[in-house]
Design an enzyme around this catalytic site. Structure first.
Site, PDB file in Angstrom:
ATOM      1  N   GLY A  65      44.432  41.476  49.412  1.00 15.52           N
ATOM      2  CA  GLY A  65      43.696  41.755  48.184  1.00 15.52           C
ATOM      3  C   GLY A  65      43.943  40.645  47.183  1.00 15.52           C
ATOM      4  N   GLN A  70      44.083  36.786  38.928  1.00 12.88           N
ATOM      5  CA  GLN A  70      45.064  36.001  39.680  1.00 12.88           C
ATOM      6  C   GLN A  70      44.585  34.566  39.917  1.00 12.88           C
ATOM      7  OE1 GLN A  70      45.540  39.237  42.889  1.00 12.88           O
ATOM      8  NE2 GLN A  70      47.540  38.235  42.838  1.00 12.88           N
ATOM      9  N   CYS A 112      52.617  40.671  46.446  1.00 20.13           N
ATOM     10  CA  CYS A 112      51.502  40.212  45.621  1.00 20.13           C
ATOM     11  C   CYS A 112      51.447  38.697  45.719  1.00 20.13           C
ATOM     12  CB  CYS A 112      51.736  40.648  44.167  1.00 20.13           C
ATOM     13  SG  CYS A 112      50.422  40.145  43.039  1.00 20.13           S
ATOM     14  N   LEU A 113      50.234  38.161  45.850  1.00 16.74           N
ATOM     15  CA  LEU A 113      50.099  36.707  45.972  1.00 16.74           C
ATOM     16  C   LEU A 113      50.558  35.989  44.704  1.00 16.74           C
ATOM     17  CD1 LEU A 113      46.711  36.430  47.911  1.00 16.74           C
ATOM     18  CD2 LEU A 113      49.049  36.325  48.811  1.00 16.74           C
ATOM     19  N   HIS A 154      46.602  48.758  43.555  1.00 12.19           N
ATOM     20  CA  HIS A 154      47.288  47.519  43.182  1.00 12.19           C
ATOM     21  C   HIS A 154      46.305  46.526  42.553  1.00 12.19           C
ATOM     22  CE1 HIS A 154      50.247  44.143  44.329  1.00 12.19           C
ATOM     23  NE2 HIS A 154      49.168  43.516  43.929  1.00 12.19           N
ATOM     24  N   GLU A 155      45.134  46.357  43.192  1.00 16.55           N
ATOM     25  CA  GLU A 155      44.160  45.383  42.691  1.00 16.55           C
ATOM     26  C   GLU A 155      43.543  45.827  41.369  1.00 16.55           C
ATOM     27  OE1 GLU A 155      44.323  42.571  43.959  1.00 16.55           O
ATOM     28  OE2 GLU A 155      45.414  43.256  45.719  1.00 16.55           O
ATOM     29  N   HIS A 158      45.702  45.106  38.445  1.00 11.08           N
ATOM     30  CA  HIS A 158      45.670  43.709  37.986  1.00 11.08           C
ATOM     31  C   HIS A 158      44.643  43.518  36.872  1.00 11.08           C
ATOM     32  CE1 HIS A 158      48.234  41.173  40.447  1.00 11.08           C
ATOM     33  NE2 HIS A 158      47.803  41.710  41.573  1.00 11.08           N
TER      34      HIS A 158
END
Ligand code: NI
Length: 189
Positions: A65, A70, A112-113, A154-155, A158
């Protein structure tokens, strides 16, 4: 919520691997704390390009994701692919919102990226119903459980400046943020 008409907001991610990669912001970058604005009809071109590049960036990472903030775009937009049965199943989420969630809570190991190499168990509702606009401009509703449910939450988080570490104790969060900063310093050398 932005007002949406039926005009396509983004072409399907036909060839995501060919789009140019985007740099991923690393926590504690201030843009990761920002509240994103809804996508509107005037964002169609921007969203189309972003979606292709976000998928390319996510698959390359690799991740399951990626949310627009991000990559520095403060729009309510995210891409997800939890690769069910090891096959690509890309989902474009435009202006997504969680409209219902189960009382049952389950833990998932999350990463997380924007916090590369850092993982922690996060407890979230096991099942969620998410309403969003897809890349064709159609309003959709999806019910998800398991990994997809955790990923969607999670996304979407963000888009309001939230990170999975916000669910942890201050102590655990500080350990992760210090470890991340140290890793990044070593990488920069
Ligand atoms: Ni993330």
């Amino acid at each position: 919520m932005g007002t949406m008409d039926a005009t396509p907001l983004a072409a399907p991610p036909a060839a995501p691997d060919e789009a140019a990669l985007l740099p991923i912001l690393i926590a504690p970058h201030p843009l990761l704390k920002a509240r994103c604005r809804p996508v509107g009809a005037g964002d169609a071109d921007k969203v189309r390009e972003l979606v292709a590049r976000m998928f390319a960036t996510m698959y390359k990472a690799p991740g399951i994701g990626l949310a627009a903030p991000q990559v520095g775009a403060l729009l309510r937009l995210a891409v997800v692919d939890v690769m069910p049965d090891d096959r690509k199943a890309p989902i474009v989420l435009i202006n997504p919102e969680v409209v219902a969630e189960s009382d049952e809570m389950v833990p998932h190991e999350e990463g997380c990226l924007s916090l590369p190499g850092q993982y922690a168990e996060v407890i979230r509702p096991a099942i969620v119903k998410v309403r969003y606009t897809d890349e064709t401009g159609a309003r959709r509703e999806m019910q998800a459980d398991g990994l997809l449910a955790a990923c969607l939450q999670h996304e979407i988080e963000h888009l309001d400046g939230g990170l999975f570490v916000d669910h942890l104790s201050v102590l655990k969060r500080n350990i992760i943020m210090r470890r991340l900063a140290k890793d990044q310093r070593q990488k920069a050398r």
